[in-house]
Design an enzyme around this catalytic site. Structure first.
Site, PDB file in Angstrom:
ATOM      1  N   GLU A 198     -16.403  42.532 -24.127  1.00 18.32           N
ATOM      2  CA  GLU A 198     -15.294  41.320 -23.802  1.00 18.32           C
ATOM      3  C   GLU A 198     -15.519  40.304 -22.926  1.00 18.32           C
ATOM      4  O   GLU A 198     -14.411  39.582 -22.563  1.00 18.32           O
ATOM      5  CB  GLU A 198     -13.966  42.594 -23.380  1.00 18.32           C
ATOM      6  CG  GLU A 198     -13.623  43.283 -24.449  1.00 18.32           C
ATOM      7  CD  GLU A 198     -12.567  44.408 -23.995  1.00 18.32           C
ATOM      8  OE1 GLU A 198     -12.198  44.344 -22.761  1.00 18.32           O
ATOM      9  OE2 GLU A 198     -12.248  45.230 -24.649  1.00 18.32           O
ATOM     10  N   LYS A 330      -1.634  48.033 -28.405  1.00 24.64           N
ATOM     11  CA  LYS A 330      -2.328  47.619 -29.580  1.00 24.64           C
ATOM     12  C   LYS A 330      -1.965  47.664 -31.006  1.00 24.64           C
ATOM     13  O   LYS A 330      -1.981  48.977 -31.193  1.00 24.64           O
ATOM     14  CB  LYS A 330      -3.748  48.214 -29.270  1.00 24.64           C
ATOM     15  CG  LYS A 330      -4.747  48.072 -27.968  1.00 24.64           C
ATOM     16  CD  LYS A 330      -5.764  49.072 -27.724  1.00 24.64           C
ATOM     17  CE  LYS A 330      -6.372  48.743 -26.350  1.00 24.64           C
ATOM     18  NZ  LYS A 330      -7.460  49.681 -26.201  1.00 24.64           N
TER      19      LYS A 330
END
Length: 411
Positions: A198, A330
């Site tokens: 990330e 999510k």
């Protein structure tokens, strides 16, 4: 005008270079497009990303069933969900894959927004005004997102809760990330400036060293921890938990914790580093231990991710037990956008704050930014660097100029 006229899928690649499914959903006048992300640290109870056969199987099933979506209203997420369920009635999308459910439902929402000439966030939830979530970004990565030698803790994050604008908040995160890179290079001349999935730096150091140098990067820029900037930690404790021994095994650091020791381990980090955001500090089924942390740190976001997996029934259980005061949203954990919005409604009803989040394997899409705005999320966990991360942040900047926006969320 918003009725679906065509559905097409293809296989593309995510930010880790892994195959995933992308779907185009068309109305008479416009086409919406969405690609499914995927995670590395995956909750036991979240939707199955891909069925046996992977992205290719997702595509084959979609091609066999795409006629079922023709004539469905692209703006009606419940109808999209019901159509998906007519193909796969399993709880976890093990037949068609949660990635298919995500891509079809998100592309449908995008098509409806474009057809109606309205922002996606307003197309999802019709309200008079909206708040912007504060950007939360990964500055140092370990665990499942980085290689051997990096810390066991999966993410050390930063946000700027007192920023007056989204641009200032994003720039602060970038500045801290940059300063941390400088400090890591000074500390170790062999540091290759490698990054995790990330975009957080992935140095060769233990948990304590990683936390200390992250705090120092903030302080050397003149910030006071817990005020102008705040650190966050994603413990991703399920990746350390060994159910057969009921222990958290920190292989890289060389120690083990029982349940009580894990609570004290997390508590010590929260207190010493004035952590504002603590995600998955215990394993995904440790509801009682999460209660202890939530009671102990009422001013910290005690966040469920693997604990709640964007599942409204599990979140209701967590809320009834007071196991968390915040939860990750999510969309692909739930599968469809409809189910993710049900989760958001359950959170709002129970005064649980939301954090809309990316996944470690991401696309260049920016729809989750709109989901964050639509759901009144207090944070947008979208990374700091990398095109697939910056896409979400740039979209937040674009949205910030809209007349419907009424300031930035308060943590």
């Amino acid at each position: 005008m918003t009725l679906i006229t065509a559905v097409h899928g293809r296989i593309i690649y995510n930010s880790r270079g892994q195959p995933t499914i992308e779907v185009d959903v068309s109305t008479k006048t416009h086409t919406g497009r969405a690609a499914a992300p995927s995670g590395a640290s995956v909750g036991k109870h979240e939707a199955v990303a891909f069925p046996k056969g992977g992205a290719r199987r997702c595509l084959d099933i979609l091609e066999d069933n795409r006629a079922k979506f023709i004539g469905v209203n692209s703006a009606d997420q419940k109808a999209i969900y019901e159509t998906l369920k007519s193909i796969d009635d399993t709880k976890d999308y093990s037949v068609i894959g949660g990635s298919t459910a995500f891509a079809v439902s998100m592309a449908s929402a995008q098509a409806a927004a474009l057809t109606g000439n309205t922002p996606l966030y307003k197309s999802i939830t019709h309200k008079d005004n909206y708040r912007l979530p504060v950007p939360l970004g990964n500055i140092l990565g370990g665990g499942a997102h980085a290689g051997q030698g990096a810390p066991d803790i999966q993410e050390i994050l930063v946000c700027a809760p007192q920023s007056r604008s989204i641009r200032d908040a994003i720039q602060t995160n970038i500045d801290v990330h940059t300063q941390l890179g400088i400090l890591l290079s000074k500390r170790d001349i062999t540091f290759t400036r490698g990054r995790s999935d990330e975009g957080g730096w992935a140095p060769n150091m233990n948990n304590e060293q990683a936390l200390e140098i992250s705090a120092r990067a903030c302080e050397e820029l003149g910030y006071t921890l817990g005020r102008e900037v705040a650190l966050g930690v994603d413990f991703a404790a399920s990746t350390q938990y060994r159910e057969e021994h009921n222990k958290y095994v920190y292989d890289r650091a060389g120690f083990e914790n029982d349940a009580g020791e894990q609570i004290e381990f997390a508590s010590d980090i929260i207190k010493r580093y004035k952590i504002k955001y603590a995600e998955d500090a215990v394993h995904e089924e440790a509801f009682e231990e999460m209660v202890t942390l939530t009671e102990r740190f009422p001013d910290t976001l005690i966040v469920g991710d693997d604990l709640t997996v964007t599942n409204h029934a599990i979140l209701q259980r967590a809320a009834s037990q007071k196991s968390c005061n915040a939860a990750i949203l999510k969309v692909n954990q739930a599968g469809s956008l409809y189910e993710a919005m049900e989760f958001a409604r359950t959170a709002t009803q129970n005064n649980i704050r939301l954090i809309t989040s990316h996944r470690s394997g991401e696309s260049n899409d920016s729809q989750i930014t709109h989901v964050g705005v639509a759901t009144d999320s207090v944070l947008l966990k979208a990374g700091i660097l990398g095109g697939e991360r910056v896409a979400k942040l740039n979209e937040l900047l674009r949205i910030s100029g809209n007349d419907l926006i009424r300031g930035v969320a308060e943590l």
